[in-house]
Motif scaffolding. Structure first.
Motif, PDB file in Angstrom:
ATOM      1  N   MET A 272      44.178  42.883  23.574  1.00 53.39           N
ATOM      2  CA  MET A 272      43.790  42.703  24.960  1.00 53.39           C
ATOM      3  C   MET A 272      43.493  44.080  25.547  1.00 53.39           C
ATOM      4  N   GLU A 273      42.475  44.149  26.363  1.00 56.33           N
ATOM      5  CA  GLU A 273      42.120  45.410  27.025  1.00 56.33           C
ATOM      6  C   GLU A 273      42.663  45.414  28.454  1.00 56.33           C
ATOM      7  N   PHE A 274      42.716  46.609  29.059  1.00 53.07           N
ATOM      8  CA  PHE A 274      43.322  46.744  30.385  1.00 53.07           C
ATOM      9  C   PHE A 274      42.597  45.943  31.461  1.00 53.07           C
ATOM     10  N   GLU A 275      41.283  45.829  31.390  1.00 52.94           N
ATOM     11  CA  GLU A 275      40.545  45.086  32.422  1.00 52.94           C
ATOM     12  C   GLU A 275      41.009  43.629  32.474  1.00 52.94           C
ATOM     13  N   GLU A 276      41.114  43.009  31.287  1.00 47.61           N
ATOM     14  CA  GLU A 276      41.577  41.625  31.220  1.00 47.61           C
ATOM     15  C   GLU A 276      43.030  41.522  31.681  1.00 47.61           C
ATOM     16  N   PHE A 277      43.874  42.451  31.240  1.00 41.86           N
ATOM     17  CA  PHE A 277      45.268  42.437  31.635  1.00 41.86           C
ATOM     18  C   PHE A 277      45.415  42.592  33.153  1.00 41.86           C
ATOM     19  N   GLU A 278      44.686  43.529  33.736  1.00 37.41           N
ATOM     20  CA  GLU A 278      44.781  43.760  35.185  1.00 37.41           C
ATOM     21  C   GLU A 278      44.377  42.517  35.967  1.00 37.41           C
ATOM     22  N   ALA A 279      43.399  41.764  35.486  1.00 34.46           N
ATOM     23  CA  ALA A 279      42.992  40.520  36.159  1.00 34.46           C
ATOM     24  C   ALA A 279      44.115  39.490  36.099  1.00 34.46           C
TER      25      ALA A 279
END
Length: 151
Positions: A1-8
């Motif tokens: 998982m990348e940070f953009e997806e995690f932050e969402a």
């Protein structure tokens, strides 16, 4: 998982819980962030390079209560609090595992160490027999699924 997806996913979890009344003194997120110096000291002391996603999360969001998880702070926020170094020096002296979150039963979530480098995936250590089993592909997936209970 990348940070953009995690932050969402994190943003949605925070929005969903905004305005909920909580018992006095209870926090959904503690956010005890770590500095680059804290992380560097931890890596030197543990003799293991920590995963990049773990380090970036600790810089951005920090440890402590993370909804349904309790994450060890890199540096203790008070003298009574366990932290990354104290737990690993006491529980995992062999240097083959770095614990980052207690399960609450004596078991731990953390990273296997191979040749001085923590693997990206998050593993589960059973306190009774010391067995280690793979659980999540990386720290952000672990946080999303275990901490935020996102599917």
């Amino acid at each position: 998982m990348e940070f953009e997806e995690f932050e969402a996913i994190l943003s949605a979890a925070r929005t969903e819980r905004a305005g909920q009344s909580l018992p006095e003194g209870f926090q959904l997120f503690d956010s005890w962030v770590a500095s680059d110096a804290d992380l560097s000291h931890a890596e030197q002391t543990l003799r293991a390079r920590l995963p990049e996603k773990y380090k970036e999360f600790m810089r951005r969001h920090g440890a402590g209560q993370f909804l349904f998880l309790d994450l060890l702070p890199v540096v203790s926020v008070d003298e009574q609090q366990d932290d990354l170094l104290s737990v690993n020096e006491e529980e995992f002296r062999g240097g083959e595992f770095v614990a980052v979150a207690p399960v609450g039963t004596g078991d731990w979530w953390g990273f296997r160490v191979v040749d001085g480098v923590c693997l990206d995936r998050v593993d589960f250590v059973d306190h009774e027999d010391g067995s280690v089993s793979s659980a999540y592909s990386d720290f952000l997936e672990f946080l999303a699924r275990r901490g935020l209970r996102a599917d």
